[in-house]
Design a protein around this motif. Structure first.
Motif, short mmCIF file in Angstrom:
data_model
loop_
_atom_site.label_atom_id
_atom_site.label_comp_id
_atom_site.label_asym_id
_atom_site.label_seq_id
_atom_site.Cartn_x
_atom_site.Cartn_y
_atom_site.Cartn_z
N ALA A 289 4.82 -0.21 10.45
CA ALA A 289 3.53 0.42 10.87
C ALA A 289 3.07 1.38 9.86
N ARG A 290 3.90 2.37 9.32
CA ARG A 290 3.51 3.32 8.44
C ARG A 290 3.27 2.84 7.04
N LEU A 291 4.15 1.82 6.70
CA LEU A 291 3.77 1.24 5.46
C LEU A 291 2.22 0.66 5.29
N VAL A 292 1.92 0.03 6.42
CA VAL A 292 0.61 -0.53 6.57
C VAL A 292 -0.66 0.55 6.37
N ALA A 293 -0.48 1.69 7.13
CA ALA A 293 -1.20 2.64 7.34
C ALA A 293 -1.24 3.26 6.05
N LYS A 294 -0.10 3.74 5.18
CA LYS A 294 -0.04 4.25 3.91
C LYS A 294 -0.92 3.22 3.04
N LYS A 295 -0.76 2.11 2.91
CA LYS A 295 -1.32 1.26 2.02
C LYS A 295 -2.92 1.15 2.44
N ILE A 296 -3.36 1.16 3.57
CA ILE A 296 -4.70 1.08 3.63
C ILE A 296 -5.45 2.51 3.75
N GLY A 297 -4.55 3.42 3.79
CA GLY A 297 -5.14 4.96 3.78
C GLY A 297 -6.00 5.10 5.20
N SER A 298 -5.35 4.74 6.52
CA SER A 298 -5.69 5.07 7.73
C SER A 298 -5.22 6.45 8.13
N GLU A 299 -5.89 7.06 9.01
CA GLU A 299 -5.29 8.30 9.70
C GLU A 299 -4.37 7.45 10.68
N PHE B 166 -3.23 -13.34 4.35
CA PHE B 166 -3.64 -12.17 4.19
C PHE B 166 -2.29 -11.48 3.33
N ARG B 167 -1.53 -12.48 2.53
CA ARG B 167 -0.43 -11.97 1.99
C ARG B 167 -0.77 -10.75 0.78
N ASP B 168 -1.95 -11.13 0.26
CA ASP B 168 -1.98 -10.23 -0.95
C ASP B 168 -2.93 -8.71 -0.35
N ILE B 169 -3.31 -8.44 0.68
CA ILE B 169 -3.74 -7.09 1.24
C ILE B 169 -2.56 -6.73 2.25
N LEU B 170 -1.41 -7.05 2.16
CA LEU B 170 -0.35 -6.53 3.33
C LEU B 170 0.77 -6.02 2.37
N PRO B 171 1.45 -5.15 2.86
CA PRO B 171 2.72 -4.54 2.21
C PRO B 171 3.69 -5.95 2.54
N GLN B 172 4.38 -6.12 1.14
CA GLN B 172 5.37 -7.15 1.04
C GLN B 172 6.46 -7.03 2.10
N GLU B 173 6.81 -5.80 2.35
CA GLU B 173 7.89 -5.53 3.34
C GLU B 173 7.77 -6.33 4.63
N LEU B 174 6.49 -6.46 4.91
CA LEU B 174 6.36 -7.05 6.42
C LEU B 174 6.89 -8.57 6.42
N TYR B 175 6.98 -9.06 5.22
CA TYR B 175 7.44 -10.60 5.33
C TYR B 175 8.88 -10.44 5.08
N THR C 180 -6.16 -3.71 8.86
CA THR C 180 -6.50 -3.80 7.39
C THR C 180 -7.83 -4.26 7.02
N LEU C 181 -8.30 -5.16 7.88
CA LEU C 181 -9.63 -5.75 7.83
C LEU C 181 -10.64 -4.59 8.24
N ALA C 182 -10.23 -3.91 9.37
CA ALA C 182 -11.20 -2.98 10.15
C ALA C 182 -11.19 -1.64 9.07
#
Length: 632
Positions: A303-313, A545-554, A275-277
């Motif tokens: 992992a897919r949830l994070v990728a979708k949130k940040i918009g990475s390939e 980093f709670r505000d920038i990560l998908p809630q499902e990770l918690y 996310t930071l990168a």
């Protein structure tokens, strides 16, 4: 990222070793597929394999010599603050002929000597030859991210990035049975020992000077830790500080002239890094590995949830047990010293697939050891706090011993954890750490080894070695004592070794932002309450980093980067175990192990109550494969 090797000859006998420098350099070809060269003046020979990352032109090739011709460097790693260091050197009138960090490191050493180490932000193992003084200065980075092996006798000093390079010099292969004894407990060999008596690992944060026929090691860095002095920042300010330090660390590690990606497991740590990168590299490519046949071990949905949130390939490599089996021979062949963290298999495959897209990958390694992320940290906290629940678990230890235990499903895994906890309650703080760090007790290993092997172990040497590892754990430990021991044992000798070897086997550089020394030092300025309590591990990492990560990770169970070994061993690997590496006649002929005990381990593996035996079996598989390859 590269591979280095070298010889310092004290006499004519030592110079004979120089005929092997080319082969020793070639042995490191996977660490550096882009270029090879050698320097040799019949006193010192230096070899280098290059993986081009910064300044990919010929001006960045090594061995590199300064303008005067007096100094020669071979360097493995990256100096992330090299541009600011270069500006300071240019202000002093130094001219540069390349855009590489190697040249900056060389001139920084020429200018400041060993004090240059205090200014470096990065990871490294390097050697610099001073022709005028006829000295060689070698150093390894603060946290031990990059490896350095060496040996010395009256004729020469040899050094290299990997054991396989040292072996090409034709050294005596005398097994250190004290190291083997420790390996069979932990599944890795802690520094400075190696599997061979005469070869050592340079400790993290240490340097080595060869001069006037002497070899002197020196510690230039230890993580500052004073448990009586913690930061006065409020918890809110601590979170802000960690966010700032991590963003700076990630940003530093995006410097490269080649494609950069990021591992993304679905856990908090790699998600933070990705996310930071992505904030600084919008075209970031992320990579995950999953298991089609073992949903209990699969985290790719997160992992897919994070990728979708940040918009990475995002690319997912979804593996079957057969995919794991297909790679096992290559992995075992590459392991040149017994090392049996089974998650290395997954790291190898992830690195192999990632290398098709990127030359550099960011990783979340180090956060668990710094901020209290492992199950054992929760167990230590329960032990330290005590109470009725902890006492009840200890009282019921005989019950846990009877229940089926296995990592392959949630219920049997819980029984396994309760049994380990109950046994740990009966031990001293040091012995509890040692037991929970490994997979087998000393009595287990005493039964496993043959009488001849046991007689070859220097008991006092082993006890001294173990004492040095555990010396920072007091009689009444707290979590920061445990974490401090983790970063000096588990982190460099297991986690970082795993990532270095498996990524380098695929010519992939892996960078670890959590191990920026500024982040590490901040982590050890924090009280235990900022890291762990009865409800949450890695508290400050999760909260910052709670505000920038998908809630499902918690609020979900932590999954380690594990490999589903049990079914694999019982199916695809069954023949290799029973008919080859652990077959009775081979064990008898070899003479290292007690055949009755290896039979017992195999029976347990195929029983309904395997416990952690698959980890011990993997340790034996790795050793046996290594022994057949290097000692027969």
């Amino acid at each position: 990222m590269c591979g280095i090797t070298g010889v310092y000859a004290f006499n004519m006998v030592g110079r004979i070793s120089m005929i092997n420098v080319n082969n020793a350099t070639m042995a490191l070809d996977r660490r550096g597929p882009d270029f090879q060269d050698i320097y040799n003046d019949n006193i010192v020979a230096l070899g280098h394999r290059r993986l081009s990352i910064i300044d990919t032109t010929a001006s960045g090739h090594q061995p590199m010599t300064d303008e005067s011709g007096r100094y020669v460097i071979v360097f493995n790693g990256e100096i992330f603050n090299y541009k600011s260091l270069k500006q300071g050197l240019m202000a002093k009138g130094i001219n540069f002929s390349s855009s590489s960090d190697t040249e900056v490191l060389l001139y920084l050493y020429i200018t400041e000597g060993k004090d240059c180490l205090q200014k470096l932000n990065g990871f490294f193992a390097f050697a610099i030859y001073d022709k005028e003084e006829q000295s060689v200065f070698i150093a390894r980075d603060r946290m031990g991210i990059k490896p350095l092996y060496y040996m010395n006798d009256e004729n020469r000093v040899l050094f290299a990035s990997e054991m396989k390079s040292i072996l090409t010099y034709g050294i005596e292969k005398n097994i250190d049975y004290t190291a083997l004894y420790t390996y069979l407990q932990l599944n890795y060999i802690p520094a400075p020992k190696t599997i061979f008596k005469d070869v050592k690992k340079l400790l993290p944060g240490h340097s080595l000077l060869i001069k006037n026929g002497k070899v002197v090691t020196e510690c230039f860095y230890k993580v500052p830790f004073d448990k009586n002095k913690y930061t006065s920042l409020s918890y809110g300010d601590q979170k802000d500080k960690l966010f700032q330090l991590m963003e700076q660390s990630v940003q530093r590690r995006l410097v490269a002239d080649v494609p950069i990606g990021s591992f993304l497991s679905g856990g908090i740590d790699s998600s933070v890094i990705a996310t930071l990168a992505h904030r600084h590299k919008p075209d970031l490519h992320t990579f995950s590995i999953g298991y089609k046949d073992e949903k209990f071990f699969d985290e790719t949905e997160y992992a897919r949830l994070v990728a979708k949130k940040i918009g990475s390939e995002h690319t997912v490599f979804s593996l079957t047990n057969n995919d794991l089996y297909k790679h096992v021979n290559d992995i075992l062949d590459y392991i040149d010293e017994p090392f049996a963290d089974s998650s290395a298999i997954a790291v190898y495959i992830l690195s192999k697939e990632t290398r098709k897209h990127s030359v550099v990958a960011l990783s979340g390694d180090g956060a668990d050891e710094l901020f209290s992320g492992y199950n054992k940290h929760s167990a230590f906290l329960k032990m330290i706090k005590g109470g009725i629940a902890a006492q009840a678990v200890g009282t019921l230890t005989p019950v846990w011993s009877l229940l089926p235990k296995s990592r392959s499903n949630p219920l049997t895994n819980k029984f396994r954890q309760l049994h380990r906890f109950g046994k740990g309650m009966k031990l001293t703080s040091k012995e509890r750490y040692w037991q929970w760090a490994g997979f087998a007790s000393e009595p287990d290993i005493n039964r496993l080894l043959s009488p001849n092997t046991l007689s070859s172990i220097n008991r006092q040497n082993y006890l001294n070695f173990k004492h040095n590892i555990l010396q920072k754990i007091p009689e009444k430990e707290d979590i920061n004592d445990i974490l401090y021991t983790d970063i000096n044992l588990v982190l460099p000798d297991d986690m970082l070794t795993k990532v270095d070897r498996m990524s380098m086997a695929n010519s992939l550089e892996v960078r670890v932002p959590f191990l920026d020394h500024e982040v590490v030092e901040f982590a050890f300025s924090l009280p235990v309450s900022s890291k762990i309590n009865g409800h949450i591990r890695k508290r400050i990492v999760q909260d910052s980093f709670r505000d920038i990560l998908p809630q499902e990770l918690y609020n979900r169970p932590k999954k380690g980067f594990e490999v589903p070994l049990l079914k694999w061993f019982r199916r695809e690997m069954k023949s290799m175990i029973n008919d080859d590496l652990l077959r009775d006649d081979f064990i008898e002929e070899q003479g290292i192990f007690n055949v009755a005990e290896t039979r017992k381990l195999k029976r347990k593996l195929f029983s309904s109550n395997p416990g952690d035996v698959h980890a011990r079996i993997w340790g034996l598989i790795v050793f046996q494969w290594w022994w057949k390859r290097h000692c027969t």
